[in-house]
Design a protein around this motif. Structure first.
Motif, PDB file in Angstrom:
ATOM      1  N   ALA A  38     -11.428   5.625  14.293  1.00 13.78           N
ATOM      2  CA  ALA A  38     -10.013   5.663  13.889  1.00 13.78           C
ATOM      3  C   ALA A  38      -9.700   4.574  12.875  1.00 13.78           C
ATOM      4  N   ALA A  39     -10.267   3.381  13.078  1.00 10.65           N
ATOM      5  CA  ALA A  39     -10.031   2.277  12.143  1.00 10.65           C
ATOM      6  C   ALA A  39     -10.610   2.592  10.765  1.00 10.65           C
ATOM      7  N   ILE A  40     -11.812   3.152  10.750  1.00 12.59           N
ATOM      8  CA  ILE A  40     -12.431   3.526   9.467  1.00 12.59           C
ATOM      9  C   ILE A  40     -11.618   4.627   8.787  1.00 12.59           C
ATOM     10  N   ALA A  41     -11.173   5.607   9.595  1.00 12.84           N
ATOM     11  CA  ALA A  41     -10.367   6.702   9.043  1.00 12.84           C
ATOM     12  C   ALA A  41      -9.068   6.171   8.449  1.00 12.84           C
ATOM     13  N   ALA A  42      -8.456   5.189   9.128  1.00 11.67           N
ATOM     14  CA  ALA A  42      -7.210   4.608   8.615  1.00 11.67           C
ATOM     15  C   ALA A  42      -7.436   3.910   7.287  1.00 11.67           C
ATOM     16  N   LEU A  43      -8.528   3.167   7.174  1.00 16.07           N
ATOM     17  CA  LEU A  43      -8.830   2.458   5.928  1.00 16.07           C
ATOM     18  C   LEU A  43      -9.084   3.442   4.781  1.00 16.07           C
ATOM     19  N   VAL A  44      -9.824   4.496   5.086  1.00 20.87           N
ATOM     20  CA  VAL A  44     -10.094   5.513   4.055  1.00 20.87           C
ATOM     21  C   VAL A  44      -8.798   6.198   3.654  1.00 20.87           C
ATOM     22  N   TRP A  45      -8.008   6.605   4.634  1.00 24.48           N
ATOM     23  CA  TRP A  45      -6.742   7.318   4.386  1.00 24.48           C
ATOM     24  C   TRP A  45      -5.789   6.462   3.545  1.00 24.48           C
ATOM     25  N   ALA A  46      -5.749   5.163   3.821  1.00 21.92           N
ATOM     26  CA  ALA A  46      -4.804   4.292   3.112  1.00 21.92           C
ATOM     27  C   ALA A  46      -5.301   3.851   1.746  1.00 21.92           C
ATOM     28  N   ASN A  47      -6.623   3.963   1.492  1.00 22.27           N
ATOM     29  CA  ASN A  47      -7.169   3.417   0.251  1.00 22.27           C
ATOM     30  C   ASN A  47      -7.628   4.459  -0.757  1.00 22.27           C
TER      31      ASN A  47
END
Length: 474
Positions: free
Chosen positions: A48-57
């Motif tokens: 989830a943390a990796i997905a959030a970083l990808v989604w936001a960047n």
């Protein structure tokens, strides 16, 4: 005839207490079940943390991340028209803290914390592991002229993320060290809850607070009367949560309070206490859904070369990184060593002090509660909030890498200890190491060895007979 004179070593009180010794079988079973769920949840949290970083960047996706995070829903008439990110932080994390409350109650009445002597080590280690990071942050921020509001950010340990790291690097950490890490996190959660309640409550709505307290009293009364039924407790819990949210106290406190009210000691004939049963049901929801969703809507910070550089130059963010990486390791290791030194306890024969330091370094992974405290500490400065989030991610990553290296160095030793703990040659369902004083175990093992010896003799006779045949003339 006079009684034989006891040797000094026959008196248990003269024997030094072992630090991080082997767990009792019931405690080991509980820890194994709890950590299994937390490990799976930790992997989901990592994803989830990796997905959030990808989604936001990713430029094509970043706008949608902001749109979803800030989308509001909920009844505004009762003060619950909240953004999705807000629901994740105040609503879903209440489930996480509910489980933390049950864990704490169980440790206090049935686990290691019920014995003051046994509790001293993890409690002192956890307190030092929170105090030293706070001091490191305060020192760095003061010297650099930064804000002191974030002193509590590096004080928290994320057990799920730490276990996910263990799962990824594949280390066979002995159960005593895993239990130490779990107990540290439980005590850590308790003091994090107190920090949130004391230092991040600005205005109080006494009417709503009174309603929440009344709801908690009803919750407690129903439990004591043995009333059952999720259809009673779930709506009541939602009402208590809503009232606590509107009172001005962080809503997650309601989850902790309800968790602490559950009975966690077993009555005669019970296989599980109500607290253990409910924790078994709710923990997968907490670890597998609530915490990963919180991470998805909290870890989405924009990361660039300049932003990463600021993490190591701005006093607030540098204080968080050093607090997690240096403060946690020094605090927990120092607290453990001092407790052992002044209580005349000795480290378990199977472990060494570098093992304690490696676990202390692993505890520097502060994610879920650190992100929550960050949002509460810098609520009026969204830019600094995001920068501190990046610092939490960076500090947790550095702590994870350092701990991974330190644990891998000793992994051969850990694997041997783990195999000893798991060995069950008599297939009784109980590891052999826990049956050494059971005569039935030795009888079963004698039968097993006799069968093996008989099989070896039979094979030797067959082989000898075949050899005689080969030696005969045609």
């Amino acid at each position: 005839m006079s009684a034989p004179t006891k040797k000094p070593t026959d008196n248990p009180s003269n024997n030094p207490r072992k630090v991080l010794g082997r767990l009792s079988l019931p405690e080991r079973t509980f820890v194994a079940d709890a950590l299994r769920t937390e490990t799976v949840g930790g992997v989901l949290l990592l994803v989830a943390a990796i997905a959030a970083l990808v989604w936001a960047n990713v430029p094509a996706l970043s706008h949608s991340y902001e749109t979803v995070s800030h989308f509001h829903l909920g009844p505004s008439a009762i003060g619950l028209d909240l953004s999705v990110a807000h629901w994740a932080a105040d609503g879903l994390l209440a489930v996480f803290f509910f489980v933390a409350g049950i864990e704490l109650k169980r440790e206090l009445v049935a686990g290691d914390l019920r014995d003051p002597k046994a509790a001293a080590l993890p409690v002192v280690a956890a307190l030092c592991g929170m105090a030293v990071p706070a001091l490191v942050y305060t020192l760095v921020s003061t010297v650099g002229g930064g804000s002191l509001d974030g002193w509590a950010v590096p004080t928290a340990t994320d057990i799920a993320f730490a276990l996910a790291v263990l799962a990824v690097i594949g280390t066979s950490l002995p159960s005593a060290l895993r239990a130490f890490l779990l107990t540290l996190a439980v005590v850590d959660d308790l003091f994090a809850i107190l920090i949130i309640a004391i230092f991040f409550t600005s205005e109080l709505n006494f009417a709503a607070l009174g309603g929440a307290v009344l709801g908690l009293l009803v919750f407690w009364f129903l439990l004591r009367k043995g009333v059952r039924g999720w259809y009673i407790y779930v709506p009541l819990a939602l009402v208590i949560w809503a009232l606590m949210y509107n009172s001005g106290i962080h809503a997650t406190i309601a989850g902790v309070a309800m968790g602490l009210m559950l009975r966690c000691h077993r009555h005669e004939g019970e296989e599980q206490s109500p607290g253990e049963h409910i924790e078994h049901l709710v923990r997968p929801l907490s670890a597998g859904l609530a915490v990963p969703l919180f991470a998805l809507f909290s870890a989405g910070v924009v990361v660039s070369g300049g932003a990463l550089g600021d993490v190591f130059t701005r006093p607030e963010t540098l204080g968080v990184v050093l607090g997690l990486v240096v403060g946690k390791a020094v605090g927990i290791f120092g607290g453990t060593w001092l407790t052992a030194r002044f209580t005349k306890a000795s480290l378990s024969d199977e472990l060494a002090w570098p093992d304690v330091f490696a676990v202390a370094t692993l505890a520097g992974i502060g994610f879920t509660v650190s992100l929550l405290i960050d949002e509460l500490a810098f609520t009026d400065d969204p830019v600094l909030t995001d920068e501190v989030k990046a610092a939490v991610l960076a500090g947790s990553l550095i702590a994870a890498v350092l701990a991974g290296v330190l644990l891998k160095i000793r992994n051969a030793k850990y694997r041997a200890l783990w195999e000893d703990e798991e060995r069950d040659e008599d297939a009784s369902g109980v590891p052999d190491i826990y049956e050494q004083d059971d005569p039935e175990y030795h009888r079963r093992m004698a039968e097993i060895y006799e069968k093996k010896a008989a099989e070896h003799r039979r094979r030797a006779e067959v082989a000898g007979g075949a050899g005689d045949d080969d030696g005969r003339p045609a």
